[in-house]
Design a protein around this motif. Structure first.
Motif, PDB file in Angstrom:
ATOM      1  N   ILE A  62       0.857  -1.198   0.000  1.00  0.00           N
ATOM      2  CA  ILE A  62       0.000   0.000   0.000  1.00  0.00           C
ATOM      3  C   ILE A  62       0.891   1.245   0.000  1.00  0.00           C
ATOM      4  O   ILE A  62       2.116   1.137   0.124  1.00  0.00           O
ATOM      5  N   ASP A  63       0.298   2.416  -0.132  1.00  0.00           N
ATOM      6  CA  ASP A  63       1.067   3.656  -0.215  1.00  0.00           C
ATOM      7  C   ASP A  63       2.208   3.482  -1.233  1.00  0.00           C
ATOM      8  O   ASP A  63       1.999   2.858  -2.266  1.00  0.00           O
ATOM      9  N   GLU A 107      -6.465   0.932  -5.496  1.00  0.00           N
ATOM     10  CA  GLU A 107      -6.641   2.385  -5.636  1.00  0.00           C
ATOM     11  C   GLU A 107      -5.320   3.138  -5.442  1.00  0.00           C
ATOM     12  O   GLU A 107      -5.122   4.206  -6.012  1.00  0.00           O
ATOM     13  N   HIS A 108      -4.410   2.572  -4.667  1.00  0.00           N
ATOM     14  CA  HIS A 108      -3.115   3.239  -4.497  1.00  0.00           C
ATOM     15  C   HIS A 108      -2.230   3.066  -5.734  1.00  0.00           C
ATOM     16  O   HIS A 108      -1.378   3.910  -6.013  1.00  0.00           O
ATOM     17  N   MET A 159      -9.961  -1.442  -0.919  1.00  0.00           N
ATOM     18  CA  MET A 159      -9.786  -1.127   0.504  1.00  0.00           C
ATOM     19  C   MET A 159     -10.665  -2.048   1.362  1.00  0.00           C
ATOM     20  O   MET A 159     -10.231  -2.534   2.412  1.00  0.00           O
ATOM     21  N   ALA A 160     -11.887  -2.298   0.902  1.00  0.00           N
ATOM     22  CA  ALA A 160     -12.792  -3.165   1.678  1.00  0.00           C
ATOM     23  C   ALA A 160     -12.213  -4.576   1.796  1.00  0.00           C
ATOM     24  O   ALA A 160     -12.304  -5.217   2.851  1.00  0.00           O
ATOM     25  N   ARG A 220      -1.242   6.302  -8.466  1.00  0.00           N
ATOM     26  CA  ARG A 220       0.140   6.564  -8.884  1.00  0.00           C
ATOM     27  C   ARG A 220       0.357   6.291 -10.373  1.00  0.00           C
ATOM     28  O   ARG A 220       1.485   6.403 -10.860  1.00  0.00           O
TER      29      ARG A 220
END
Lengths: 97, 117, 138, 110
Positions: free
Chosen positions: A32-33, A61-62, A80-81, A66
């Protein structure tokens, strides 16, 4: 199963590499990130994760945020869910930041 | 409840190493079973001969000496992390037990709560 | 203890990052929202280290940027979540409630009233009481 | 009663903690204790010095359980009991001893 949550890019942070030492063969990882960058295909770090962990995920989504599309196909893209559910079935969440 | 802390931070770069130790001591003060694994740059917390007063900081090495008073006796150090950083057991606090990769992973497997700092 | 009737779980959440130092405080916020959307319960959020700044009421973001402290405080209020700013982390960084402002003879109480200053015992309690804990780093 | 008199305002905060702990001396300890209605006898001094040694040794303020253990090791096994500390420094012994011994004001962290 422990879930290793990798937040940083291996290009700037040793923590992304350090995680490898503690990942058990039954463990999962999620990127993530800036950890997303570690999923880019044909990089040493992406292969190292795939060879070490039982399953490898990345937060879709991350990656989209990007503009990263060239990730190794063996990383499963999740929402995320789904990340939430994964973190709840793990014995422990181990964060690498 | 058995807590395992992964202590990964070098002692003086940020306040996180110190705040992680505060959390460790608080956990022990609340009667939980605490295990510590110093790993990655965290092994530098175990380095002997720290003179943190030169940085006007609290000395992490001194605080480690209080572990016994808190009944923290399971203190481990990752051998791989030492080796990568040019350290040997002679350089680090004698109370830490040096363990290999399989033992590090086993510690994680048997802990109820793993906290990575 | 896990609730066997449903698959709903309880969580303890720790955040270590300030609003601007890294993306992790924002990721943590999205994670919390998703936890709540799924019907799970957040037992407590513990703001430690740089995340004490997430309790700040005094920061002003430009209109075209997100005000992360505000967003956290809104989430906490909306769902009535128990949240704690570590008192030691908070005091060092100027996050004071009215009691502490008085105690330290400061003129401003900068901490949002939706969260409270308390000790690490609140975190240990949260980890002990819940099915799962997760840390969002700095 | 916290602040001792007008001239002390510079040295002590509103709660009677020493602002600059480098300034601590035994005369100050007596004044702080007096404000807390404690007259210091040898048994008190022993614990005050014990707390200062603890702080010197570990770079942390004394908390009840580890401090009790420390007192037991440094002084006498019989003194390493919370009831003994409570008898000399009522209610919240480590907080009170820290205050009188010129150690940092606790952040109410625990």
């Amino acid at each position: 199963m422990n879930l290793h949550i990798i937040h940083k890019s291996a290009n700037t942070h040793q923590s992304a590499h350090n995680a490898l030492h503690l990942i058990h063969q039954d463990d999962y990882i999620i990127l993530i990130d800036d950890g997303i960058y570690n999923a880019i295909s044909q990089t040493d770090i992406s292969q190292a994760y795939l060879n070490t962990a039982k399953r490898c995920f990345l937060l879709n989504e991350h990656a989209l945020a990007r503009g990263i599309e060239n990730t190794d196909k063996n990383f499963t893209h999740i929402t995320m869910a789904e990340f939430v559910e994964l973190s709840l079935i793990a014995n422990n969440n181990i964060s690498w930041y | 409840m058995k807590y395992l802390y992964l202590l990964r931070q070098a002692p003086y770069q940020s306040s996180l190493a110190r705040e992680a130790l505060d959390m460790v001591l608080a956990t022990a003060a609340f009667d939980q079973h605490v295990q510590l694994l110093f790993i990655n740059d965290g092994v530098f917390q175990l380095q002997k001969g720290q003179q943190a007063d030169l940085l006007q900081q609290k000395n992490i090495e001194k605080t480690l000496q209080a572990f016994a008073l808190y009944d923290i006796n399971d203190v481990y150090c990752c051998s791989h992390s030492l080796q990568l950083r040019g350290l040997t057991t002679d350089n680090i606090d004698a109370s830490a037990q040096v363990i290999d990769q399989a033992q590090c992973q086993a510690l994680i497997q048997q802990a109820d709560k793993v906290i990575s700092l | 203890m896990p609730n066997s009737q449903t698959d709903k779980k309880t969580l303890a959440i720790m955040v270590l990052s300030s609003p601007h130092a890294s993306a992790h405080a924002q990721t943590a916020l999205a994670y919390c929202q998703s936890v709540l959307d799924a019907g799970h319960q957040i037992y407590r959020i513990f703001f430690y280290h740089e995340a004490a700044y997430l309790g700040n009421t005094a920061n002003c973001a430009p209109q075209d940027e997100i005000n992360l402290s505000d967003r956290w405080q809104q989430l906490i209020q909306k769902y009535d979540i128990d949240s704690v700013v570590c008192i030691a982390s908070g005091l060092k960084r100027g996050m004071l409630d009215t009691t502490e402002a008085k105690r330290y003879e400061k003129t401003t109480a900068s901490l949002s009233p939706c969260t409270e200053l308390s000790g690490l015992g609140q975190w240990i309690d949260a980890v002990n009481q819940t099915d799962q804990h997760i840390i969002f780093g700095n | 009663m916290t602040v001792h008199d007008e001239s002390d305002k510079e040295s002590f905060d509103k709660e009677g903690f020493l602002k600059n702990i480098q300034q601590w001396n035994e005369t100050m300890a007596i004044a702080i204790a007096k404000a807390e209605n404690i007259e210091l006898y040898d048994a008190h001094w022993e614990l005050i010095h014990c707390a200062r040694a603890y702080f010197q040794q570990f770079d942390i303020s004394p908390e009840m359980r580890p401090f009790v253990k420390w007192v037991g090791q440094q002084l006498d096994k019989d003194k390493g009991r919370s009831i003994y500390l409570l008898s000399l420094f009522p209610q919240s012994p480590t907080k009170l001893i820290s205050k009188i011994a010129g150690l940092p004001k606790p952040a109410n962290c625990i």
